[in-house]
Design a protein around this motif. Structure first.
Motif, short mmCIF file in Angstrom:
data_model
loop_
_atom_site.label_atom_id
_atom_site.label_comp_id
_atom_site.label_asym_id
_atom_site.label_seq_id
_atom_site.Cartn_x
_atom_site.Cartn_y
_atom_site.Cartn_z
N VAL A 1 0.85 -1.19 0.00
CA VAL A 1 0.00 0.00 0.00
C VAL A 1 0.89 1.24 0.00
O VAL A 1 1.76 1.38 0.87
N PHE A 2 0.69 2.12 -0.97
CA PHE A 2 1.45 3.36 -1.07
C PHE A 2 0.56 4.52 -0.60
O PHE A 2 -0.56 4.68 -1.10
N LEU B 1 -3.44 4.32 11.32
CA LEU B 1 -4.60 4.10 10.45
C LEU B 1 -4.41 2.89 9.55
O LEU B 1 -5.37 2.32 9.04
N PHE B 2 -3.14 2.53 9.31
CA PHE B 2 -2.83 1.43 8.39
C PHE B 2 -2.50 0.14 9.15
O PHE B 2 -2.03 -0.82 8.55
N GLN B 3 -2.72 0.14 10.45
CA GLN B 3 -2.28 -0.99 11.28
C GLN B 3 -2.82 -2.33 10.80
O GLN B 3 -2.09 -3.30 10.69
N ARG B 4 -4.12 -2.36 10.49
CA ARG B 4 -4.71 -3.65 10.07
C ARG B 4 -4.18 -4.07 8.71
O ARG B 4 -3.90 -5.25 8.47
N ARG C 1 0.46 -6.52 4.63
CA ARG C 1 0.96 -5.75 3.49
C ARG C 1 2.01 -4.75 3.95
O ARG C 1 1.86 -4.13 5.01
N ASP C 2 3.05 -4.58 3.15
CA ASP C 2 3.99 -3.50 3.39
C ASP C 2 3.26 -2.17 3.16
O ASP C 2 2.43 -2.04 2.25
N ILE C 3 3.63 -1.17 3.97
CA ILE C 3 3.13 0.19 3.76
C ILE C 3 4.31 1.04 3.29
O ILE C 3 5.37 1.05 3.94
N VAL C 4 4.15 1.71 2.19
CA VAL C 4 5.27 2.43 1.55
C VAL C 4 4.97 3.93 1.54
O VAL C 4 3.88 4.36 1.15
N VAL D 1 -14.22 0.90 6.60
CA VAL D 1 -14.69 0.83 5.21
C VAL D 1 -13.51 0.75 4.25
O VAL D 1 -13.46 -0.13 3.38
N TRP D 2 -12.54 1.65 4.38
CA TRP D 2 -11.46 1.62 3.37
C TRP D 2 -10.49 0.48 3.63
O TRP D 2 -9.84 0.00 2.70
#
Length: 489
Positions: free
Chosen positions: A75-76, A96-99, A104-107, A448-449
């Protein structure tokens, strides 16, 4: 121990899943984030037409997924501005991106001109006197000095080097990062200006996109400086109307529209205010532009704008502390700063040239806003070339989730509506009537997102339940606490 386990798990997984990137990434630390992450960079020509000319390093951060068997589509995040650094907001937004980060890598790619990617920073105005921050002549002089200082850098080869920081080139950089990471497809999360960038990545590299989330849609045809006036006016009018309908607000501030008109009609006038950050008293001439800019800042977040009725009422009576404090509260943090040089390189190339053909009107109170400053600066700022296709939004082969706040003074739903139409059947537009600018962290929208990106197939993603958005309430107006008569000293 937990931190060590998390870091080791991420490193082990990264080594197994991204063999092509292993040599490119190094362990590193980011301010404000307690865990070790991975950092990389790609060397990119400043001007693609001159591959042997000046080059810049586009730097990025990877927060490795936690799971041993992770997904191969990272995810970018593309932040706003234009001019905000992705790495500078990492510690703020990563929760916010924890789940998603479980598998997935967060970039976080620092877009060229921001963060650690040849940053086009100008003087930070936050600690300047309020009068200096809001003086358009001083702002112009500072920006021209910044232009010349940036142009003296070796990597830019003169001020004309500022032409090469527009969105299409930046999205080609982002794709170079994708290639270096060995990811065939990626997920994009764009916020505010980042939605424009994400749309351009989708236009240029559609087959490498799996899902897109656009939060506060700022499409390429928006003409940023001009649209601010009309959209801010609409949200301010809605606020005044809401106060009149809310019994408590109407009782405390029965003449709020008259208060607002009185405040504006009394300008300019000399005042003494406390600096929003230092608290030091300052004397300055309060102008219409200062008041409108302050009000607009507060309108970004309904929780802040709920205090505007009291602040406007007090300001009309000469008490300015509340109004000045509200206007600065949203952007006072370091993560909220933008690289002004990159900002103008983008806006002067992509927006200001289209002002002549922009037929939208102006808000009756907000008028031209900062439009004159943008015209003046962009007349002297090197202007990059943007291909005509940049302003188009082709049908999307990948699902796109568009999020809009009904009370957003910057990117209201009307902009997302035409983008959703252009994207076609793979677009899903969700409007939260009582939300402002930025919905990623809002209550049920976080789920949702997440589910939109995490869904195993496109059809499931497009059917994600968004009904909770209708239940988001508008914050009631902040009302002064009134002590009972017997409790008063």
């Amino acid at each position: 121990m937990r931190a060590l386990s998390r870091a080791l798990a991420g490193l082990a997984l990264l080594a197994g899943a991204l063999p092509s990137a292993q040599a490119q990434l190094q362990p590193c630390r980011i301010d404000g984030h307690r865990f070790e992450v991975m950092c990389g960079s790609v060397r990119r020509p400043l001007d693609p037409a001159r591959p042997d000319g000046p080059a810049i390093d586009v730097r990025y951060v990877v927060v490795p997924a936690l799971a041993r068997r992770k997904f191969d589509d990272p995810v970018f995040l593309i932040p706003g501005g234009p001019g905000q650094s992705a790495s500078s907001v990492l510690s703020q937004v990563l929760p916010l991106f924890q789940r998603l980060n479980n598998r997935r890598d967060i970039v976080f790619v620092d877009q060229r001109g921001t963060g650690r990617s040849e940053p086009l920073d100008c003087e930070d105005p936050r600690h300047q006197a309020v009068a200096d921050q809001t003086d358009p002549d001083r702002q112009f002089r500072q920006l021209m000095a910044c232009r010349d200082r940036l142009g003296a850098r070796k990597n830019l080869g003169g001020v004309d080097g500022l032409k090469f920081f527009a969105t299409p080139l930046a999205m080609q950089d982002l794709d170079a990062v994708r290639v270096q990471l060995g990811a065939e497809r990626i997920n994009l999360v764009g916020a505010s200006y980042g939605t424009r960038a994400a749309l351009d990545y989708l236009r240029q590299f559609p087959r490498h996109v799996r899902r897109v989330v656009l939060d506060g849609v700022a499409p390429p045809d928006m003409v940023l400086p001009a649209s601010q006036s009309l959209d801010s006016q609409a949200v301010l009018d809605a606020l005044l109307e809401a106060c009149a309908r809310e019994p408590g607000c109407a009782a405390d501030f029965p003449n709020l529209r008259e208060d607002w008109a009185k405040l504006l009609s009394g300008l300019p006038r000399p005042v003494e205010v406390a600096h929003p950050l230092t608290g030091r008293p300052e004397r300055l001439t309060l102008t219409r532009e200062i008041v409108l800019s302050t009000v607009r800042g507060a309108l970004y977040a309904p929780v802040l704008s709920s205090a505007l009725p009291a602040a406007l009422h007090d300001a009309a009576a000469g008490r300015l502390e509340g109004l000045m404090g509200l206007g600065s509260s949203l952007f006072s943090g370091k993560a909220g700063t933008i690289a002004a040089g990159m900002h103008f390189s983008v806006v002067c190339a992509e927006d200001v040239p289209r002002l002549a053909g922009h037929a939208e009107g102006r808000g009756k109170d907000f008028g031209d806003g900062q439009l004159q400053l943008y015209r003046r600066v962009c007349a002297e700022w090197p202007r990059g070339e943007v291909p005509p296709a940049f302003y188009t939004v082709p049908p999307s082969p990948a699902p796109v989730l568009l999020l809009s706040g009904g009370l957003d003074p910057a990117t209201p739903p009307r902009h997302a509506e035409r983008v959703a139409t252009a994207l076609g059947s793979n677009a899903r537009h969700v409007v939260v009537d009582n939300a402002g600018h930025g919905l990623l962290s809002l209550g049920c929208l976080r789920d949702v997102w997440f589910r939109f990106i995490d869904a195993p197939d496109d059809a499931t993603a497009l059917r994600v339940d968004t009904s909770c958005a209708k239940g988001v309430p508008r914050p009631p107006a902040l009302r002064p606490v009134r002590l009972p008569a017997e409790a008063k000293p």
